[in-house]
Write a protein that holds these residues in place. Sequence first.
Motif, PDB file in Angstrom:
ATOM      1  N   GLN A   3       0.837  -1.187   0.000  1.00 16.75           N
ATOM      2  CA  GLN A   3       0.000   0.000   0.000  1.00 16.75           C
ATOM      3  C   GLN A   3       0.875   1.241   0.000  1.00 16.75           C
ATOM      4  N   THR A   4       0.335   2.375  -0.463  1.00 21.23           N
ATOM      5  CA  THR A   4       1.071   3.639  -0.487  1.00 21.23           C
ATOM      6  C   THR A   4       0.236   4.732   0.148  1.00 21.23           C
ATOM      7  N   LEU A   5       0.802   5.470   1.065  1.00 24.28           N
ATOM      8  CA  LEU A   5       0.136   6.626   1.658  1.00 24.28           C
ATOM      9  C   LEU A   5       0.495   7.879   0.875  1.00 24.28           C
ATOM     10  N   PHE A  11       4.355   0.738   2.373  1.00 21.39           N
ATOM     11  CA  PHE A  11       4.374  -0.319   3.374  1.00 21.39           C
ATOM     12  C   PHE A  11       3.600  -1.540   2.884  1.00 21.39           C
ATOM     13  N   ASP A  12       3.996  -2.681   3.422  1.00 21.81           N
ATOM     14  CA  ASP A  12       3.297  -3.934   3.154  1.00 21.81           C
ATOM     15  C   ASP A  12       2.466  -4.304   4.368  1.00 21.81           C
ATOM     16  N   SER A  41      -8.656   1.014   6.943  1.00 21.26           N
ATOM     17  CA  SER A  41      -8.654   2.410   7.390  1.00 21.26           C
ATOM     18  C   SER A  41      -7.912   2.559   8.714  1.00 21.26           C
ATOM     19  N   PHE A  42      -8.077   1.581   9.605  1.00 21.71           N
ATOM     20  CA  PHE A  42      -7.369   1.634  10.893  1.00 21.71           C
ATOM     21  C   PHE A  42      -5.859   1.544  10.668  1.00 21.71           C
ATOM     22  N   ILE A  43      -5.446   0.656   9.754  1.00 21.53           N
ATOM     23  CA  ILE A  43      -4.019   0.497   9.467  1.00 21.53           C
ATOM     24  C   ILE A  43      -3.444   1.786   8.889  1.00 21.53           C
ATOM     25  N   ASP A  44      -4.203   2.417   7.962  1.00 18.84           N
ATOM     26  CA  ASP A  44      -3.745   3.689   7.384  1.00 18.84           C
ATOM     27  C   ASP A  44      -3.554   4.752   8.461  1.00 18.84           C
ATOM     28  N   GLU A  45      -4.493   4.843   9.370  1.00 14.80           N
ATOM     29  CA  GLU A  45      -4.401   5.834  10.445  1.00 14.80           C
ATOM     30  C   GLU A  45      -3.224   5.523  11.367  1.00 14.80           C
ATOM     31  N   PHE A  46      -3.040   4.236  11.650  1.00 10.25           N
ATOM     32  CA  PHE A  46      -1.952   3.816  12.535  1.00 10.25           C
ATOM     33  C   PHE A  46      -0.593   4.176  11.936  1.00 10.25           C
TER      34      PHE A  46
END
Length: 231
Positions: A3-5, A11-12, A41-46
């Motif tokens: 994934q890319t922010l 990050f994987d 969404s929780f992972i993105d926020e974390f």
Amino acid sequence: MSQTLNSEINFDIKRMRRKTVAIHVQNNSVEVRAPYSTSKSFIDEFVAEKRQWIINKLLEQEQKESEVFCIEDGAALPFMGFPITIQTQLARRNSAKLVGEDLYLKLSENSAENRCRLMDKWLLQQAKHEIPDLVELFAKDMKLWHKVSQIKFRKTKSKWGHCTATGILQFNPLILLAPESIMNYLIVHELCHLVHQNHSKSYWQLVSRYDPKYQESEKWLKQHGHKLWYR
């Protein structure tokens, strides 16, 4: 899954049986380990919350990577407490020989991969020749030689040494590139595990009996251990 922010942190995500979310930064990559039920969404926020910590870790790893030895012609590196210089030569087949303070690497192909492969092979040969005698010397002084069943070698990122309950000692050949005091400490460290298979207070008391300055060696490894690697 990668994934890319928008913050440009790649990050994987590795989902597994666990209760919490954790971030691991290693080898210039970021991996988020999360329970199967954790939402994206929780992972993105974390990850966003930990952004600065991740950046600092990546910069730290980049700095450490720049400090490792380069196996190339004219490069200098330590070997058993003494400086040696790499001399590369093209040849029909790979071979390595230490002559005085020069390590001659005869290469069938002058590539970084082949140079490191040959260096690995040569260092392993040296470890098999040098370290068993040192282990025997220390082990006899510590009255532990009878507990040593085998001495093995393995280049691994995770450990400088290892000791099993059956008396098998394993060492990373890279310790030959460390200062003599560090190499000796690592041998004492593993030998003490023949008595205590843990890092208890009793274990460290035994280590200090044979290496009163072991804490300095521990500190050196944490600060400079990464420099013993090469590319």
